[in-house]
Write an enzyme that holds these catalytic residues in place. Structure first.
Site, short mmCIF file in Angstrom:
data_model
loop_
_atom_site.label_atom_id
_atom_site.label_comp_id
_atom_site.label_asym_id
_atom_site.label_seq_id
_atom_site.Cartn_x
_atom_site.Cartn_y
_atom_site.Cartn_z
N ASP A 172 3.71 8.34 6.73
CA ASP A 172 4.21 8.18 5.37
C ASP A 172 4.01 9.47 4.58
O ASP A 172 3.21 10.33 4.98
CB ASP A 172 3.55 7.00 4.66
N ASN A 178 -4.33 -3.51 -1.05
CA ASN A 178 -3.32 -4.53 -1.38
C ASN A 178 -2.60 -5.02 -0.13
O ASN A 178 -1.56 -5.65 -0.22
CB ASN A 178 -2.31 -3.97 -2.40
N HIS A 198 -1.30 -3.02 2.25
CA HIS A 198 -0.26 -2.16 2.83
C HIS A 198 -0.70 -1.57 4.17
O HIS A 198 -1.88 -1.35 4.41
CB HIS A 198 0.23 -1.08 1.84
N GLU A 201 4.32 -1.47 1.09
CA GLU A 201 3.65 -2.14 -0.01
C GLU A 201 4.01 -3.63 -0.02
O GLU A 201 4.99 -4.06 0.62
CB GLU A 201 4.12 -1.51 -1.33
#
Ligand code: PGA
Length: 242
Positions: free
Chosen positions: A67, A136, A138, A143
């Site tokens: 990423d 969270n 991810h 996401e």
């Protein structure tokens, strides 16, 4: 799914390094991806020691970035590419030709993302995907909201991730978008290792592994590939697992 709970961060790091080492010994020229973040630093240290003492050769492998923020230069100290370069790829002596970046500076980002996927396929897909777990849920930068069938693409970061990144950017504006390998792209890896450390990740890890797969917690989609996933977590991160 294989769940390996080890006593502490150092043991998690060594176990992660062992999985990477075994993969590279079996298939020295394979494609693999490695995570950014604090979690893998101990694993990188162990791998670098093995490379330095000659017991591991990583020079033939193809390293695909997972990423990257959109709108940052590679030389930006906050870029994920620059981070992985400094933390592992440069000290490991990996040749630039073996490093496949996320094409975030392309004019046509959709097309560039498709080309990333095509290039990955040319190298046989990820033999091993080593992933970290976001607070969270991810994985890479998929996401909450990411779907199980997502491919490499540009996506908008959640407020929570932007807030988390703010510390690193020291007052500079945090990018709001990133390009990330998709959930499906990751699930197609021949094997997947999820590294998780610390009590702060215990609940998101429990939900990812023990509740039904949901876009609200993208790591939960790893259940869809459970026969080839190994979660390696320390006792603190694994404390809520049954
Ligand atoms: P961390 O980041 O390893 O720094 O906790 C993990 C992630 O956000 O993917």
């Amino acid at each position: 799914m294989k769940i390996t709970i080890v006593p502490d961060y150092d043991a998690m790091s060594l176990a992660g390094a062992d999985r990477v080492t075994a993969t590279l010994r079996r298939r020295p020229d394979c494609a693999l991806c490695l995570p950014t973040g604090n979690t893998p630093l101990g694993m990188f240290k162990a791998l670098l020691e093995r490379i330095e003492n000659g017991t591991l050769d990583a020079s033939q492998a193809e390293f695909f970035l997972l990423d990257e923020y959109v709108g940052l230069d590679d030389n930006d100290p906050e870029s994920l590419t620059g981070w992985l370069m400094d933390a592992f790829l440069k000290p490991a002596g990996i040749a630039p030709a073996k490093i496949h970046e996320m094409p975030t500076k392309a004019h046509d980002l959709d097309r560039a993302a498709a080309e990333y996927e095509a290039e990955l396929q040319r190298f046989g897909g990820y033999e091993l995907a080593v992933l970290g777990l976001g607070g969270n849920g991810h994985i890479a930068y998929n996401e909450p909201g990411a779907t199980a069938d997502s491919r490499t693409r540009v996506l908008t970061l959640t407020d929570e991730s932007i807030e988390q990144a703010r510390g690193y950017f020291e007052g500079r504006t945090v990018p709001t978008q990133a390009m990330s390998a998709g959930v499906q792209t990751l699930l197609e890896a021949r094997s997947i290792v999820l590294l998780v450390s610390g009590a702060a990740k215990a609940e998101v890890l429990r939900a990812a592994l023990q509740e039904a797969p949901t876009s609200n917690n993208p790591a939960s989609f790893l259940q869809l590939a459970s026969d080839k996933v190994e979660v390696i977590c320390d006792a603190a991160a694994g404390s809520l697992l049954n």
